[in-house]
Write a protein that holds these residues in place. Sequence first.
Motif, PDB file in Angstrom:
ATOM      1  N   VAL A 163       0.838  -1.192   0.000  1.00 63.16           N
ATOM      2  CA  VAL A 163       0.000   0.000   0.000  1.00 63.16           C
ATOM      3  C   VAL A 163       0.877   1.248   0.000  1.00 63.16           C
ATOM      4  N   VAL A 164       0.672   2.091  -0.997  1.00 72.04           N
ATOM      5  CA  VAL A 164       1.306   3.412  -1.027  1.00 72.04           C
ATOM      6  C   VAL A 164       0.289   4.364  -0.397  1.00 72.04           C
ATOM      7  N   GLU A 165       0.433   4.596   0.891  1.00 69.66           N
ATOM      8  CA  GLU A 165      -0.549   5.396   1.631  1.00 69.66           C
ATOM      9  C   GLU A 165      -0.233   6.876   1.451  1.00 69.66           C
ATOM     10  N   LEU A 166      -1.174   7.617   0.915  1.00 71.84           N
ATOM     11  CA  LEU A 166      -0.936   8.996   0.521  1.00 71.84           C
ATOM     12  C   LEU A 166      -1.150   9.973   1.668  1.00 71.84           C
ATOM     13  N   THR A 167      -0.463  11.092   1.546  1.00 74.90           N
ATOM     14  CA  THR A 167      -0.664  12.239   2.425  1.00 74.90           C
ATOM     15  C   THR A 167      -0.868  13.470   1.557  1.00 74.90           C
ATOM     16  N   HIS A 168      -1.303  14.558   2.189  1.00 74.91           N
ATOM     17  CA  HIS A 168      -1.449  15.797   1.432  1.00 74.91           C
ATOM     18  C   HIS A 168      -0.107  16.288   0.909  1.00 74.91           C
ATOM     19  N   GLU A 169       0.961  16.014   1.653  1.00 77.64           N
ATOM     20  CA  GLU A 169       2.296  16.416   1.199  1.00 77.64           C
ATOM     21  C   GLU A 169       2.666  15.678  -0.087  1.00 77.64           C
TER      22      GLU A 169
END
Length: 356
Positions: A163-169
């Motif tokens: 899983v490539v868990e995204l952030t706003h950054e």
Amino acid sequence: MQGADSDFVRRAIDDNDPLPGTRGFAGELDGRLVRDVLGRYPLFSENDDPSIWRFDPRDLDDPNPVPAGFARTQEGDERLWELPDPPTFEDEDEAISAVNAAVRASLDEISSDSLAVAFSGGVDSAVVASAFDCPLYVTGFPDSHDVEAAKTAAERMNREVQVVELTHEDIEHAVPEVARAIDRTNAMDVQIALPLYLTAERASHDGYDRLAVGQGADELFGGYEKVARADHRVEAETVRGAAHETIRTLPEQLTRDVCTLRAAGVGPVAPLLSDRVVRTSLRLPGNMLVSDDGVRKWAFRESARSFVPDEVATRDKKAVQYGSLVARELDRLARQAGYKRRMDDHVTKYVRSRLE
């Protein structure tokens, strides 16, 4: 020439064969810029000088894409090929068998060396993933539909998914890179490209040079609601006509997707867009694209049962920009930057601001 040998492309031109057995091609041939009928390889020239050309629009001052199926010279663009309109299958079992054989042969052609798979948990990427013992990647924000769908599909297939868990950054970092790579700033294209870019970026970081994707199945096999309904969003009045109309949108989409993946450091691999799969899909009548009880991609799903568990073959999924929650969170970033929804096309304005 990328994607095919020059002599092979010459024969395709001489024989007027739009689907000669490749997975696409583009490049310079005998003083002309040539691009395959579905535009599976992007190709650009300077808008005011076709003699200056590149595969990457970032390498040109004013890039102008060569239309799919055309040759470009100083005199202008000349059509070389159009998609065929072959007779349709009459027997359902014959159609399913043909789709299965075409997909299997296309998958068998591809090496797994340095390959990863973009895996959303839908039937398209699952069929691709079934052929390769390689890492699977899904990208999304926490609790997104795609992450959950990919986990459950991988479990049914006895596989693991990273899983490539995204952030706003992550989104903020990628927006200008993606917009430059695809030479577009409109909200929809950027929303679609962002999760592809971030998936490919992670795979590249992990040492993989190629990323396999399930692109093309929705267009080829009747995966869209507008096709199933043949509604106001298409000009055609039949399911088959609407599907063929949608197939003709692929060059615009593939230019975006291929440029995105290359910018992230991987080469795209799209087995479901091989000529043999395209040629087979064009023979499907409306009731095998969308069944009488409304099942979209019916023939493809039936053929997929030999690749993946039935639960995966029959499942629906959301478009990547919504399933990953990228569209929602990009909207949020735009509003936080002062681009409110009451403004016309506020997300596009935000994207353009990131390029200034």
